[in-house]
Design a protein around this motif. Structure first.
Motif, PDB file in Angstrom:
ATOM      1  N   ASN A  53       0.864  -1.180   0.000  1.00 13.12           N
ATOM      2  CA  ASN A  53       0.000   0.000   0.000  1.00 13.12           C
ATOM      3  C   ASN A  53       0.902   1.233   0.000  1.00 13.12           C
ATOM      4  O   ASN A  53       1.374   1.669   1.044  1.00 13.12           O
ATOM      5  CB  ASN A  53      -0.893  -0.017   1.252  1.00 13.12           C
ATOM      6  CG  ASN A  53      -1.656   1.280   1.420  1.00 13.12           C
ATOM      7  OD1 ASN A  53      -1.784   2.080   0.492  1.00 13.12           O
ATOM      8  ND2 ASN A  53      -2.171   1.506   2.614  1.00 13.12           N
ATOM      9  N   CYS A  94       0.577   4.381   2.397  1.00 16.08           N
ATOM     10  CA  CYS A  94       0.982   4.353   3.808  1.00 16.08           C
ATOM     11  C   CYS A  94       2.325   3.669   3.993  1.00 16.08           C
ATOM     12  O   CYS A  94       3.009   3.882   4.987  1.00 16.08           O
ATOM     13  CB  CYS A  94      -0.114   3.635   4.599  1.00 16.08           C
ATOM     14  SG  CYS A  94       0.207   3.465   6.355  1.00 16.08           S
ATOM     15  N   ASP A 132       2.522   0.256   3.864  1.00 12.42           N
ATOM     16  CA  ASP A 132       2.258  -1.082   4.411  1.00 12.42           C
ATOM     17  C   ASP A 132       2.667  -2.151   3.401  1.00 12.42           C
ATOM     18  O   ASP A 132       2.306  -2.073   2.229  1.00 12.42           O
ATOM     19  CB  ASP A 132       0.754  -1.274   4.700  1.00 12.42           C
ATOM     20  CG  ASP A 132       0.180  -0.146   5.521  1.00 12.42           C
ATOM     21  OD1 ASP A 132       0.812   0.246   6.502  1.00 12.42           O
ATOM     22  OD2 ASP A 132      -0.925   0.333   5.165  1.00 12.42           O
ATOM     23  N   CYS A 185       1.388  -0.147   9.309  1.00 10.80           N
ATOM     24  CA  CYS A 185       0.793   0.599  10.413  1.00 10.80           C
ATOM     25  C   CYS A 185      -0.078  -0.336  11.251  1.00 10.80           C
ATOM     26  O   CYS A 185      -0.404  -1.452  10.825  1.00 10.80           O
ATOM     27  CB  CYS A 185      -0.015   1.764   9.868  1.00 10.80           C
ATOM     28  SG  CYS A 185      -1.468   1.240   8.939  1.00 10.80           S
ATOM     29  N   SER A 212      -3.213  -1.735   9.443  1.00 10.56           N
ATOM     30  CA  SER A 212      -3.001  -2.777   8.424  1.00 10.56           C
ATOM     31  C   SER A 212      -2.639  -4.106   9.071  1.00 10.56           C
ATOM     32  O   SER A 212      -3.106  -5.166   8.640  1.00 10.56           O
ATOM     33  CB  SER A 212      -1.917  -2.348   7.422  1.00 10.56           C
ATOM     34  OG  SER A 212      -0.645  -2.306   8.027  1.00 10.56           O
ATOM     35  N   CYS A 248      -5.415   0.789   4.214  1.00  9.54           N
ATOM     36  CA  CYS A 248      -4.662   0.028   5.217  1.00  9.54           C
ATOM     37  C   CYS A 248      -5.515  -1.153   5.694  1.00  9.54           C
ATOM     38  O   CYS A 248      -5.037  -2.279   5.812  1.00  9.54           O
ATOM     39  CB  CYS A 248      -4.327   0.916   6.418  1.00  9.54           C
ATOM     40  SG  CYS A 248      -3.380   2.389   6.008  1.00  9.54           S
TER      41      CYS A 248
HETATM   42 ZN    ZN Z   1      -1.330   1.731   6.818  1.00 12.27          ZN
END
Ligand code: ZN
Length: 148
Positions: free
Chosen positions: A37, A40, A42, A65, A68, A125
């Protein structure tokens, strides 16, 4: 949502984020897929054993994060043992819930992630692991799933 419930949900998300369940690569699996992702940062790799139309085993590893990681952890708990159809159905309902299309979608305990619908950037996420599972079950092998 009342403040107490919201606080409890946040605590449960943080707990899954800190101590994810079904974490780490299993020795045996039939499917493996990576996901990213970029919004972010992830990253996760999903491993599953799919047999006789059912998700027999599912694990993940990666870094991301809290949302996620928590979402992947809870997804693994929820879909393990389910038929592929039931897992897909749950994904559809979960997706509608977190994108705000159906605030009453029946998703069981995954409801604790419903709050992300107010944070559009967080939806990716929360759905990263699910999109990965979706691609996996649909047989799109060998590609990295990206939320972009
Ligand atoms: Zn995230």
């Amino acid at each position: 949502m009342n403040p107490e419930l919201r606080a409890l949900y946040q605590e449960m998300i943080l707990d899954h984020g800190r101590r994810p369940r079904h974490f780490g690569a299993p020795e045996h699996y039939t499917h493996k897929m990576e996901a990213f992702n970029p919004l972010c940062g992830d990253r996760l790799t999903l491993y599953a054993t799919v047999q006789d139309g059912a998700v027999k085993d599912v694990h993940f590893e990666g870094k991301g994060c809290a949302i996620s990681v928590a979402s992947a952890s809870m997804m693994c708990e929820e879909v393990e043992g389910k038929s592929c159809c039931d897992a897909e159905d749950l994904f559809q309902r979960f997706h509608k819930l977190v994108t705000g299309q159906d605030s009453a979608a029946a998703v069981g305990r995954l409801e604790i992630l419903a709050g992300v619908k107010d944070f559009p950037a967080r939806v990716k996420c929360a759905t990263l692991a699910w999109h990965t599972l979706d691609h996996m079950l649909k047989g799109d092998a060998g590609e990295t799933v990206s939320t972009e």
